[in-house]
Each structure stands twice: as structure tokens, then as C-alpha cells.
Design a protein around this motif. Sequence first.
Motif, PDB file in Angstrom:
ATOM      1  N   TRP A  36       0.925  -1.245   0.142  1.00 56.82           N
ATOM      2  CA  TRP A  36      -0.018  -0.113  -0.069  1.00 56.82           C
ATOM      3  C   TRP A  36       0.926   1.129   0.183  1.00 56.82           C
ATOM      4  O   TRP A  36       1.880   1.239   0.713  1.00 56.82           O
ATOM      5  N   THR A  58       5.858  -8.999   6.730  1.00 53.83           N
ATOM      6  CA  THR A  58       5.557  -7.487   6.408  1.00 53.83           C
ATOM      7  C   THR A  58       6.385  -6.416   6.802  1.00 53.83           C
ATOM      8  O   THR A  58       7.389  -6.719   7.378  1.00 53.83           O
ATOM      9  N   ILE A  70      -1.286  -4.718   7.857  1.00 52.73           N
ATOM     10  CA  ILE A  70      -1.561  -5.122   6.293  1.00 52.73           C
ATOM     11  C   ILE A  70      -1.762  -6.604   6.533  1.00 52.73           C
ATOM     12  O   ILE A  70      -1.038  -7.307   7.258  1.00 52.73           O
ATOM     13  N   LEU A  81      -5.886  -3.112   4.349  1.00 54.11           N
ATOM     14  CA  LEU A  81      -5.019  -2.537   5.097  1.00 54.11           C
ATOM     15  C   LEU A  81      -5.958  -1.874   6.257  1.00 54.11           C
ATOM     16  O   LEU A  81      -7.031  -1.216   5.967  1.00 54.11           O
ATOM     17  N   CYS A  96      -3.052   0.526  -3.776  1.00 57.18           N
ATOM     18  CA  CYS A  96      -2.620  -0.834  -3.795  1.00 57.18           C
ATOM     19  C   CYS A  96      -1.642  -1.068  -4.889  1.00 57.18           C
ATOM     20  O   CYS A  96      -1.964  -0.754  -5.935  1.00 57.18           O
TER      21      CYS A  96
END
Length: 124
Positions: A36, A58, A70, A81, A96
Motif C-alpha cells: 500500500w 510484513t 496489512i 489495510l 494498492c
Amino acid sequence: QVQLVESGGGLVQAGGSLRLSCAASGRTFSSYGAGWFRQAPGKEREFVAAISRSGRNTNYADSVKGRFTISRDNAKNTVYLQMNSLKPEDTAVYYCAATPRVLVTNLYHEYDYWGQGTQVTVSS
């Protein structure tokens, strides 16, 4: 080719929460890492969060760490998100993106596919 469609944006008061979704179609989405990014008026697009193909790894921008999460559901070809404790400075268009890279990446140019964006506005 991967098509991405974001949803879930809107207007929220400071301290509130929103959950963005990114639905993917086309090639097998589990073959792509996802991220994102966001862009506020007059500013460059900036990294927010990224997740690996499996979802095990992540990475977050310092500005959202501890507030945003996320996640992904490969069975549904969707990345999420979750945004909590929102601040006015989180106001931006959120995008995205998908990357064929194996490692989680926060680099804009390593993402090959992008959605059209969804507006998030946080009022004070």
C-alpha cells in the motif's frame, strides 16, 4: 497481468478506523507480493506497508507502525489495510500495488501493477 481494485476509503474523524481492501484479478495473486502506498495533495507518493506472497512477512513505514496492519487472504485474492488511530496527516489517496519480487519491498519502482486508488480523509 494483474488488475487491482481498492475500496473502503471514506471520511472519518481523527482517532477513528477504516479498513481498505484491494481485490486482485488476473494472474495468480499469491505469486505476488503486495503493498500500500499513499499520496497526499502536493506530495510524492509514499510507502505505507507491504506484505510477502505468503503473508508471513510484513513491513511498515515508521509513520504508521503500530497503527496500521496489512494482511492478505490469497483464497479471496484480496489484500487489506486496517487503519486505526487515524490522524489528519493520514489523509491521502491510498493505492494498492503488486510486485513479482520475492522479498518484501518498500520501493515504488519494484511494483508492476497498481490500482486506481481510494480516497481517505481524516478530519480533526
